[in-house]
Motif scaffolding. Structure first.
Motif, short mmCIF file in Angstrom:
data_model
loop_
_atom_site.label_atom_id
_atom_site.label_comp_id
_atom_site.label_asym_id
_atom_site.label_seq_id
_atom_site.Cartn_x
_atom_site.Cartn_y
_atom_site.Cartn_z
N TRP A 109 40.96 6.35 27.64
CA TRP A 109 40.31 5.48 25.99
C TRP A 109 38.76 5.17 27.00
CZ3 TRP A 109 41.56 5.44 21.57
CH2 TRP A 109 42.82 5.04 21.03
N ARG A 110 38.91 4.25 28.04
CA ARG A 110 37.69 4.17 28.80
C ARG A 110 36.62 5.24 28.21
NH1 ARG A 110 37.59 -0.48 31.08
NH2 ARG A 110 39.26 -0.96 31.68
N GLU A 111 37.38 6.21 28.94
CA GLU A 111 35.73 7.25 28.27
C GLU A 111 36.12 7.89 26.89
OE1 GLU A 111 38.87 7.79 30.22
OE2 GLU A 111 38.27 7.98 32.25
N VAL A 112 36.50 7.73 26.65
CA VAL A 112 36.53 7.63 25.00
C VAL A 112 35.53 6.51 24.30
CG1 VAL A 112 37.71 8.19 22.19
CG2 VAL A 112 38.45 8.84 23.72
N VAL A 113 36.19 5.16 24.31
CA VAL A 113 34.88 4.60 24.28
C VAL A 113 33.63 3.76 24.86
CG1 VAL A 113 34.38 1.82 24.26
CG2 VAL A 113 36.55 2.35 23.85
N ALA A 114 33.57 5.14 25.98
CA ALA A 114 31.60 5.23 27.23
C ALA A 114 31.69 6.18 26.19
CB ALA A 114 32.21 5.86 28.30
N GLN A 115 31.95 7.51 25.91
CA GLN A 115 31.43 8.53 25.18
C GLN A 115 30.93 8.42 23.90
OE1 GLN A 115 30.58 11.65 26.33
NE2 GLN A 115 28.96 11.70 24.90
N VAL A 135 30.42 5.15 22.72
CA VAL A 135 29.19 4.12 22.67
C VAL A 135 27.73 5.01 23.18
CG1 VAL A 135 27.67 2.86 24.28
CG2 VAL A 135 30.58 2.46 23.14
N HIS A 136 27.46 6.05 23.47
CA HIS A 136 27.19 7.26 24.05
C HIS A 136 26.62 7.71 22.78
CE1 HIS A 136 24.11 10.37 26.33
NE2 HIS A 136 24.68 11.20 25.48
N ASP A 137 27.98 8.27 22.22
CA ASP A 137 26.98 9.51 21.30
C ASP A 137 26.28 8.68 19.88
OD1 ASP A 137 28.12 11.01 22.36
OD2 ASP A 137 29.69 11.84 21.53
N LEU A 138 26.99 6.71 19.54
CA LEU A 138 26.51 6.39 18.69
C LEU A 138 25.32 5.68 18.62
CD1 LEU A 138 29.79 4.82 17.23
CD2 LEU A 138 28.96 7.21 16.18
N SER A 139 24.67 5.89 20.30
CA SER A 139 23.49 5.10 20.38
C SER A 139 22.04 6.14 20.07
CB SER A 139 22.97 4.83 21.51
OG SER A 139 23.90 3.96 22.72
N THR A 140 21.54 6.43 20.77
CA THR A 140 21.24 7.62 20.06
C THR A 140 21.03 7.44 18.80
OG1 THR A 140 21.75 9.23 22.01
CG2 THR A 140 20.08 9.64 19.36
N PRO A 141 21.47 7.91 18.08
CA PRO A 141 21.11 8.02 16.18
C PRO A 141 20.67 6.01 15.84
CG PRO A 141 24.25 8.37 16.90
CD PRO A 141 23.01 8.48 17.27
N LEU A 142 21.41 5.44 16.41
CA LEU A 142 21.22 4.16 15.90
C LEU A 142 19.62 3.68 16.53
CD1 LEU A 142 24.55 2.31 16.47
CD2 LEU A 142 23.52 2.33 13.93
N SER A 143 18.93 4.27 17.27
CA SER A 143 17.70 3.97 17.96
C SER A 143 17.27 4.28 16.96
CB SER A 143 18.02 4.51 19.47
OG SER A 143 18.47 3.77 20.16
N THR A 144 17.38 6.03 16.24
CA THR A 144 16.87 6.63 15.55
C THR A 144 16.33 5.67 14.51
OG1 THR A 144 16.86 8.54 16.80
CG2 THR A 144 16.00 8.43 14.05
N MET A 158 25.25 11.76 9.75
CA MET A 158 25.21 11.97 10.96
C MET A 158 26.45 10.80 11.73
SD MET A 158 23.65 13.37 14.33
CE MET A 158 23.10 11.81 15.12
N LEU A 159 25.86 9.92 11.77
CA LEU A 159 27.39 8.62 12.11
C LEU A 159 28.51 8.48 11.21
CD1 LEU A 159 24.47 5.77 12.02
CD2 LEU A 159 25.93 6.85 14.71
N THR A 160 28.39 9.01 9.53
CA THR A 160 29.65 8.90 9.41
C THR A 160 30.59 9.61 10.04
OG1 THR A 160 28.45 7.74 7.46
CG2 THR A 160 30.62 8.72 7.39
N ALA A 161 29.95 10.96 10.36
CA ALA A 161 31.30 12.31 10.48
C ALA A 161 31.30 12.59 12.53
CB ALA A 161 29.97 13.38 10.13
N GLN A 162 30.62 11.26 12.81
CA GLN A 162 31.42 10.53 14.38
C GLN A 162 32.51 9.88 13.99
OE1 GLN A 162 27.26 9.76 16.04
NE2 GLN A 162 27.54 11.56 17.27
N LEU A 163 32.10 8.93 13.75
CA LEU A 163 32.46 8.44 13.38
C LEU A 163 34.49 9.15 12.77
CD1 LEU A 163 30.43 5.14 11.90
CD2 LEU A 163 32.31 4.90 14.08
N VAL A 164 34.26 9.65 11.26
CA VAL A 164 35.29 10.04 10.74
C VAL A 164 36.02 10.70 12.36
CG1 VAL A 164 35.83 11.67 9.07
CG2 VAL A 164 34.81 10.40 8.39
N SER A 170 38.73 14.12 20.48
CA SER A 170 38.02 14.70 20.18
C SER A 170 35.94 14.60 20.46
CB SER A 170 37.23 15.50 17.98
OG SER A 170 36.80 13.83 17.85
N ILE A 171 36.06 13.34 20.73
CA ILE A 171 34.58 13.02 20.89
C ILE A 171 34.56 13.28 22.11
CG2 ILE A 171 34.88 10.99 21.70
CD1 ILE A 171 32.66 10.29 20.48
#
Length: 75
Positions: free
Chosen positions: A9-15, A17-26, A57-63, A71-72
């Motif tokens: 779980w820790r690795e999933v959450v860390a990944q 957060v990383h994957d969602l941060s870039t699109p949010l910054s954009t 992209m965020l929606t697809a990642q969350l689904v 999968s993340i």
């Protein structure tokens, strides 16, 4: 979906957060562009297109995360 007790779980959450941060910054930058170029319809349309793409992209990642948390993880 029942996950095994040793699911990383820790690795999933860390990944996630990383994957969602870039699109949010954009998205934040695109909003700033909209604020600064509100009188330029072409620039505004481009920023809106970027926002729509990032939302998709965020929606697809969350689904994917919801349907298969592992999968993340890369590799």
């Amino acid at each position: 979906m029942k996950m095994p007790d040793n699911f990383p779980w820790r690795e999933v959450v860390a990944q996630a957060v990383h994957d969602l941060s870039t699109p949010l910054s954009t998205m934040r930058i695109s909003l700033e562009i909209l604020r600064l170029t509100s009188s330029d319809p072409e620039a505004a349309a481009k920023a809106i297109g970027i926002l729509e793409a990032q939302i998709d992209m965020l929606t697809a990642q969350l689904v994917a995360l919801r349907d298969n948390p592992g999968s993340i993880l890369k590799g």
